[in-house]
Design a protein around this motif. Structure first.
Motif, PDB file in Angstrom:
ATOM      1  N   TYR A 172      14.703  17.373  -7.414  1.00 21.92           N
ATOM      2  CA  TYR A 172      13.858  16.351  -8.058  1.00 21.92           C
ATOM      3  C   TYR A 172      13.905  15.034  -7.273  1.00 21.92           C
ATOM      4  O   TYR A 172      12.870  14.399  -7.049  1.00 21.92           O
ATOM      5  CB  TYR A 172      14.320  16.112  -9.495  1.00 21.92           C
ATOM      6  CG  TYR A 172      13.700  14.884 -10.118  1.00 21.92           C
ATOM      7  CD1 TYR A 172      12.352  14.871 -10.477  1.00 21.92           C
ATOM      8  CD2 TYR A 172      14.454  13.727 -10.327  1.00 21.92           C
ATOM      9  CE1 TYR A 172      11.771  13.737 -11.032  1.00 21.92           C
ATOM     10  CE2 TYR A 172      13.885  12.592 -10.878  1.00 21.92           C
ATOM     11  CZ  TYR A 172      12.545  12.605 -11.227  1.00 21.92           C
ATOM     12  OH  TYR A 172      11.961  11.474 -11.766  1.00 21.92           O
ATOM     13  N   TRP A 173      15.102  14.646  -6.842  1.00 16.15           N
ATOM     14  CA  TRP A 173      15.223  13.390  -6.095  1.00 16.15           C
ATOM     15  C   TRP A 173      14.572  13.506  -4.719  1.00 16.15           C
ATOM     16  O   TRP A 173      14.111  12.498  -4.168  1.00 16.15           O
ATOM     17  CB  TRP A 173      16.693  12.982  -5.993  1.00 16.15           C
ATOM     18  CG  TRP A 173      17.254  12.675  -7.343  1.00 16.15           C
ATOM     19  CD1 TRP A 173      18.171  13.406  -8.053  1.00 16.15           C
ATOM     20  CD2 TRP A 173      16.880  11.578  -8.194  1.00 16.15           C
ATOM     21  NE1 TRP A 173      18.399  12.834  -9.277  1.00 16.15           N
ATOM     22  CE2 TRP A 173      17.627  11.710  -9.394  1.00 16.15           C
ATOM     23  CE3 TRP A 173      16.008  10.497  -8.057  1.00 16.15           C
ATOM     24  CZ2 TRP A 173      17.507  10.800 -10.439  1.00 16.15           C
ATOM     25  CZ3 TRP A 173      15.886   9.593  -9.110  1.00 16.15           C
ATOM     26  CH2 TRP A 173      16.635   9.741 -10.276  1.00 16.15           C
ATOM     27  N   ALA A 174      14.501  14.717  -4.180  1.00 14.30           N
ATOM     28  CA  ALA A 174      13.756  14.921  -2.932  1.00 14.30           C
ATOM     29  C   ALA A 174      12.264  14.676  -3.168  1.00 14.30           C
ATOM     30  O   ALA A 174      11.572  14.081  -2.329  1.00 14.30           O
ATOM     31  CB  ALA A 174      13.984  16.341  -2.407  1.00 14.30           C
ATOM     32  N   VAL A 175      11.774  15.117  -4.339  1.00 13.26           N
ATOM     33  CA  VAL A 175      10.379  14.856  -4.713  1.00 13.26           C
ATOM     34  C   VAL A 175      10.122  13.348  -4.773  1.00 13.26           C
ATOM     35  O   VAL A 175       9.125  12.839  -4.235  1.00 13.26           O
ATOM     36  CB  VAL A 175      10.040  15.494  -6.086  1.00 13.26           C
ATOM     37  CG1 VAL A 175       8.663  15.033  -6.576  1.00 13.26           C
ATOM     38  CG2 VAL A 175      10.084  17.005  -6.002  1.00 13.26           C
TER      39      VAL A 175
ATOM     40  N   TYR B 263      14.388  23.067   2.355  1.00 11.57           N
ATOM     41  CA  TYR B 263      13.505  23.150   1.182  1.00 11.57           C
ATOM     42  C   TYR B 263      13.268  21.748   0.619  1.00 11.57           C
ATOM     43  O   TYR B 263      12.154  21.417   0.204  1.00 11.57           O
ATOM     44  CB  TYR B 263      14.118  24.054   0.120  1.00 11.57           C
ATOM     45  CG  TYR B 263      13.246  24.230  -1.115  1.00 11.57           C
ATOM     46  CD1 TYR B 263      12.112  25.047  -1.083  1.00 11.57           C
ATOM     47  CD2 TYR B 263      13.553  23.573  -2.305  1.00 11.57           C
ATOM     48  CE1 TYR B 263      11.323  25.213  -2.208  1.00 11.57           C
ATOM     49  CE2 TYR B 263      12.768  23.728  -3.431  1.00 11.57           C
ATOM     50  CZ  TYR B 263      11.648  24.544  -3.383  1.00 11.57           C
ATOM     51  OH  TYR B 263      10.856  24.700  -4.495  1.00 11.57           O
ATOM     52  N   GLY B 264      14.303  20.919   0.635  1.00 14.87           N
ATOM     53  CA  GLY B 264      14.172  19.539   0.165  1.00 14.87           C
ATOM     54  C   GLY B 264      13.164  18.752   0.976  1.00 14.87           C
ATOM     55  O   GLY B 264      12.370  17.974   0.426  1.00 14.87           O
ATOM     56  N   ILE B 265      13.179  18.934   2.322  1.00 10.25           N
ATOM     57  CA  ILE B 265      12.207  18.244   3.178  1.00 10.25           C
ATOM     58  C   ILE B 265      10.784  18.702   2.836  1.00 10.25           C
ATOM     59  O   ILE B 265       9.851  17.901   2.735  1.00 10.25           O
ATOM     60  CB  ILE B 265      12.519  18.502   4.666  1.00 10.25           C
ATOM     61  CG1 ILE B 265      13.859  17.856   5.051  1.00 10.25           C
ATOM     62  CG2 ILE B 265      11.401  17.956   5.559  1.00 10.25           C
ATOM     63  CD1 ILE B 265      14.345  18.209   6.443  1.00 10.25           C
ATOM     64  N   GLY B 266      10.637  20.018   2.647  1.00 13.38           N
ATOM     65  CA  GLY B 266       9.318  20.556   2.292  1.00 13.38           C
ATOM     66  C   GLY B 266       8.829  20.013   0.961  1.00 13.38           C
ATOM     67  O   GLY B 266       7.654  19.625   0.826  1.00 13.38           O
ATOM     68  N   ILE B 267       9.726  19.963  -0.031  1.00 12.00           N
ATOM     69  CA  ILE B 267       9.310  19.514  -1.365  1.00 12.00           C
ATOM     70  C   ILE B 267       9.022  18.006  -1.358  1.00 12.00           C
ATOM     71  O   ILE B 267       8.217  17.517  -2.152  1.00 12.00           O
ATOM     72  CB  ILE B 267      10.374  19.876  -2.434  1.00 12.00           C
ATOM     73  CG1 ILE B 267       9.712  20.054  -3.813  1.00 12.00           C
ATOM     74  CG2 ILE B 267      11.482  18.857  -2.521  1.00 12.00           C
ATOM     75  CD1 ILE B 267       8.883  21.295  -3.955  1.00 12.00           C
ATOM     76  N   ALA B 268       9.639  17.256  -0.420  1.00 15.64           N
ATOM     77  CA  ALA B 268       9.303  15.832  -0.265  1.00 15.64           C
ATOM     78  C   ALA B 268       7.864  15.680   0.217  1.00 15.64           C
ATOM     79  O   ALA B 268       7.136  14.776  -0.225  1.00 15.64           O
ATOM     80  CB  ALA B 268      10.267  15.168   0.717  1.00 15.64           C
ATOM     81  N   ALA B 269       7.436  16.565   1.134  1.00 18.72           N
ATOM     82  CA  ALA B 269       6.043  16.545   1.605  1.00 18.72           C
ATOM     83  C   ALA B 269       5.093  16.858   0.463  1.00 18.72           C
ATOM     84  O   ALA B 269       4.035  16.235   0.315  1.00 18.72           O
ATOM     85  CB  ALA B 269       5.855  17.547   2.747  1.00 18.72           C
TER      86      ALA B 269
ATOM     87  N   LEU C 109      19.923  15.223  -0.566  1.00 16.85           N
ATOM     88  CA  LEU C 109      19.805  15.248  -2.025  1.00 16.85           C
ATOM     89  C   LEU C 109      19.558  16.659  -2.550  1.00 16.85           C
ATOM     90  O   LEU C 109      20.028  17.027  -3.630  1.00 16.85           O
ATOM     91  CB  LEU C 109      18.674  14.310  -2.478  1.00 16.85           C
ATOM     92  CG  LEU C 109      18.946  12.814  -2.343  1.00 16.85           C
ATOM     93  CD1 LEU C 109      17.665  12.015  -2.586  1.00 16.85           C
ATOM     94  CD2 LEU C 109      20.037  12.369  -3.316  1.00 16.85           C
ATOM     95  N   ALA C 110      18.806  17.459  -1.776  1.00 20.25           N
ATOM     96  CA  ALA C 110      18.522  18.839  -2.193  1.00 20.25           C
ATOM     97  C   ALA C 110      19.707  19.773  -1.981  1.00 20.25           C
ATOM     98  O   ALA C 110      19.661  20.930  -2.408  1.00 20.25           O
ATOM     99  CB  ALA C 110      17.297  19.363  -1.450  1.00 20.25           C
ATOM    100  N   GLY C 111      20.736  19.283  -1.304  1.00 20.19           N
ATOM    101  CA  GLY C 111      21.935  20.112  -1.105  1.00 20.19           C
ATOM    102  C   GLY C 111      22.123  20.589   0.311  1.00 20.19           C
ATOM    103  O   GLY C 111      22.796  21.603   0.547  1.00 20.19           O
ATOM    104  N   GLY C 112      21.564  19.888   1.281  1.00 18.59           N
ATOM    105  CA  GLY C 112      21.642  20.312   2.672  1.00 18.59           C
ATOM    106  C   GLY C 112      23.045  20.323   3.245  1.00 18.59           C
ATOM    107  O   GLY C 112      23.338  21.102   4.157  1.00 18.59           O
ATOM    108  N   ALA C 113      23.932  19.466   2.711  1.00 19.07           N
ATOM    109  CA  ALA C 113      25.308  19.426   3.223  1.00 19.07           C
ATOM    110  C   ALA C 113      26.023  20.744   2.985  1.00 19.07           C
ATOM    111  O   ALA C 113      26.831  21.196   3.817  1.00 19.07           O
ATOM    112  CB  ALA C 113      26.074  18.278   2.569  1.00 19.07           C
ATOM    113  N   ALA C 114      25.735  21.384   1.862  1.00 22.38           N
ATOM    114  CA  ALA C 114      26.398  22.651   1.523  1.00 22.38           C
ATOM    115  C   ALA C 114      25.575  23.861   1.935  1.00 22.38           C
ATOM    116  O   ALA C 114      26.116  24.927   2.210  1.00 22.38           O
ATOM    117  CB  ALA C 114      26.672  22.703   0.017  1.00 22.38           C
ATOM    118  N   ASP C 115      24.240  23.704   1.977  1.00 17.73           N
ATOM    119  CA  ASP C 115      23.359  24.846   2.248  1.00 17.73           C
ATOM    120  C   ASP C 115      22.177  24.358   3.089  1.00 17.73           C
ATOM    121  O   ASP C 115      21.312  23.620   2.602  1.00 17.73           O
ATOM    122  CB  ASP C 115      22.868  25.442   0.922  1.00 17.73           C
ATOM    123  CG  ASP C 115      22.018  26.699   1.107  1.00 17.73           C
ATOM    124  OD1 ASP C 115      21.486  26.914   2.211  1.00 17.73           O
ATOM    125  OD2 ASP C 115      21.876  27.457   0.131  1.00 17.73           O
TER     126      ASP C 115
END
Length: 698
Positions: free
Chosen positions: A333-336, A416-422, A404-410
């Motif tokens: 959500y925060w990536a959005v 996916y977070g970058i895509g959902i930001a777009a 924010l989407a969890g890139g540090a762990a996965d």
């Protein structure tokens, strides 16, 4: 639950197209005004229709050839059998969105000018409603295309396990973005060459040499100029943002597979797009102004609609992510939100650098006091300086959305977070594109008011709407370029995922010490400059023909300068049409062939480097060119409003020269580069299997 929610995508499509139809009928109820106004509007419509008919005929031949090539590749096993058809539908819907938007714009220009006789607010509402038709048609057709393919492929692969089914669905859906990108490139480049050849030719001979006002009916290129506003800034921009919209959604859906989110991850971008439709429709009701013809007042009216739409999306997306992905993935959500904020901020800072309300453009207007050279130097330096803030905004958005989407762990969740930001940035497209498509309608309305000799009060109102249109057009281009940067990043990640899906044993080596990657970076960084050079030269050659023709008519048509004879508008329209069709071939060829050639020589590692280089260099160059052009245009308007000597002064003539240089910057090359960086990725994805099997360097 996921399946029930995904039904909202086609529902959103129907609502968007239905409301667009309602707005179109509402606009068409308004009168076009006097017989003279109707005649001018009919000439613009006729020219625009003739151009699009010729363009779409030529593009159809390209699509037939590509479908045959893709069909052969599918037969040889490099592609799935769906790809040729997906390519065709992507191109068709992209072209249709531009065509319908252009038809609406050419039917609204005289109605806007006539509405301005009653009040400024009425003129604004007619022009904005016309733009809203364009915005809603783009998102409606985009969602329709996505929905048809999703449900068809879901049915076709119904016997497969969930994970494998979603993987095959998203892999096939990625490919119709190539059709949308190809159509967008032809529309943007061809329309941009047409409009700027006419504009430059009209300005150089009419305003600088003959000393007659802009949109003067004595200028033989004036109708071609008005036609160009529609085929470039409406049909071209519509096809461009359709492609960004669809590309961001399908690339994010593909990244959902790598992130392990399955159907739930695919659901989020589709439903967000449907929510964006409703938010955009609600936002349109808040676009109203008083009777003050001040830019701040008019800009505030348009901004209000965008901000309200963004707020609705921000609130509803919270519940969407929580209910579909669960509380453990609330970082999505925060990536959005990061994407939404990035879009708003890029729009604001584009406005800051290009609107004559602010210091940068006012200072640029001041350089005209010492001649054209200082205006050009000032405009280029302004454009270069303006790239810093958008780059920082996009960088922060990418970093924030990834972690924010969890890139540090996965790693997959981060992508996916970058895509959902777009997707978040483009979720307001319905209303954001409305504020952009409003510009050419207002511009045409100003031209029609001047050519039909309306009262000073009407001209004052249409001039205010026209000046606002210059700013909203610049803001729209900034938004389009910013969204292209995020979409391109998501597409690069989708390309890597597609290669790994085709050959799970393949291991990427994307170190910059890998010669293939390094060479790819250099080639990718060079491509936007080569592409810009080709399109700028194309405008220059076409404009030279218009200059010669306008000079000929002024010389040979007796009584033209006195206003007692009629100019031959049709010849200028025909010259622009033929030039645009011929000149757009070389840039399109470069965009489509480059990834295949690089791939066959340097392999997929080289292609990844090329895509990264093109995305970075292309984003910065596109921002610089669009903002330089927008600032030059509004500096000229600032002088025409009575500053630094006003119309007809030496400073005004210097500003016109700057604006003439800026025309192909902001309306041809700059906006086309954002399509280039996405098309390179799309072609790479479609030809990934072919490149893997046939490259010299593995």
């Amino acid at each position: 639950m996921d399946f029930n929610l995904i039904v909202l995508a086609p529902v959103g499509s129907i609502i968007a197209l239905g409301f667009a139809a309602y707005l179109a009928f509402s606009v068409m109820k308004h009168s076009e005004g006097t017989d003279e106004m109707k005649k001018i509007a009919a000439s613009v419509r006729q020219g625009a229709n003739a151009y699009l008919k010729r363009q779409y005929t030529g593009v159809a031949l390209f699509f037939v050839a590509m479908v045959i090539i893709l069909g052969i590749m599918a037969f040889l096993g490099y592609l799935t059998p769906f790809v040729p058809f997906a390519f065709l539908t992507g191109g068709f819907f992209s072209g249709l969105s531009g065509f319908l938007g252009m038809k609406m714009a050419t039917n609204s220009n005289a109605r806007t000018a006539n509405a301005a006789k009653d009040s400024l607010n009425k003129g604004l509402r007619v022009a904005f409603s016309s733009g809203a038709v364009m915005g809603l048609v783009v998102v409606g057709l985009g969602l329709l295309d996505l929905s048809i393919w999703y449900f068809f492929l879901d049915w076709f692969y119904t016997g497969l396990p969930d994970a494998e089914r979603i993987q095959k669905i998203t892999s096939a859906m990625l490919t119709f973005g190539m059709g949308a990108s190809s159509m967008a490139l032809f529309a943007r480049v061809g329309g941009g060459i047409f409009t700027k050849a006419a504009d430059v030719g009209a300005d150089l001979v009419g305003k600088v040499e003959a000393g007659i006002p802009e949109d003067d009916p004595r200028n033989p290129a004036v109708i071609a100029d008005n036609v160009g506003d529609n085929v470039g800034d409406v049909a071209g921009m519509g096809a461009d943002l359709y492609e960004s919209y669809v590309g961001s959604i399908v690339s994010t859906s593909a990244l959902a597979v790598a992130a392990g989110l399955g159907t739930r991850g695919v659901t989020i971008p589709l439903i967000m797009a449907a929510i964006g439709v409703l938010a955009s429709i609600i936002g349109t009701f808040f676009v109203r102004s008083g009777e003050k013809a001040e830019q701040k007042v008019l800009l505030a009216a348009l901004r209000r609609g965008v901000y309200i739409s963004s707020a609705i999306i921000a609130v509803v997306s919270f519940f969407l992510v929580r209910n579909v992905l669960g509380s453990e993935h609330m970082g999505v959500y925060w990536a959005v939100i990061s994407g939404l904020l990035a879009g708003i901020l890029i729009g604001f800072f584009t406005e800051y650098f290009t609107s004559d309300t602010y210091k940068p453009t006012q200072n640029l207007a001041g350089t005209s006091l010492t001649g054209p050279a200082t205006v050009i130097i000032g405009g280029i330096s302004l454009g270069m300086a303006s790239t810093a803030i958008p780059v920082i905004i996009i960088s922060v958005a990418v970093l924030a959305s990834y972690y924010l989407a969890g890139g540090a762990a996965d790693f997959g969740m981060g992508l996916y977070g970058i895509g959902i930001a777009a997707v978040g940035m483009l979720s307001t497209l319905g209303i954001t594109l409305a504020t952009d498509a409003y510009g050419p309608v207002a511009d045409n309305a100003g031209g029609i008011a001047e050519m039909s000799h309306q009262k000073p009060e009407v001209r004052k109102r249409t001039d205010a709407l026209d000046s606002l249109g210059n700013t909203t057009a610049a803001t729209g281009k900034g938004f389009a370029i910013g969204s292209a940067a995020l979409t391109a990043l998501a597409l690069i990640a989708a390309f890597v995922g597609e290669v790994e899906l085709i050959d799970p044993s393949f291991k990427f080596n994307l170190s910059i010490m890998n010669p293939s990657v390094l060479i790819g970076l250099f080639i990718g960084a060079m491509l936007p400059f080569l592409f810009a050079a080709l399109t700028m030269n194309a405008v220059g050659r076409a404009a030279q023909k218009i200059v010669v023709e306008v000079r000929r008519q002024f010389k040979e048509i007796k009584g033209l300068m006195e206003g007692t004879a009629q100019a031959d508008y049709a010849t200028c329209v025909d010259i622009c049409t033929r030039s645009a069709q011929k000149e757009m071939i070389a840039p399109a060829f470069v965009a489509i062939v480059a990834p295949i050639v690089v791939g066959l020589v340097l392999g997929v590692n080289g292609v990844a480097g090329m895509l990264a280089g093109a995305a970075v260099a292309g984003f910065v160059l596109a921002i610089m060119m669009a903002n330089s052009g927008g600032a030059w245009d509004n500096a000229k308007k600032y002088i025409e409003a009575g500053n630094h000597g006003g119309k007809g002064s030496d400073s005004h003539k210097a500003a016109v020269v700057g604006d003439t240089v800026g025309d192909p910057f902001k309306d041809t090359s700059g906006p086309s580069i954002n399509i280039l960086i996405k098309l390179l990725s799309m072609v790479s994805i479609v030809f990934a299997a072919f490149i893997l099997s046939n490259s010299i360097i593995k």
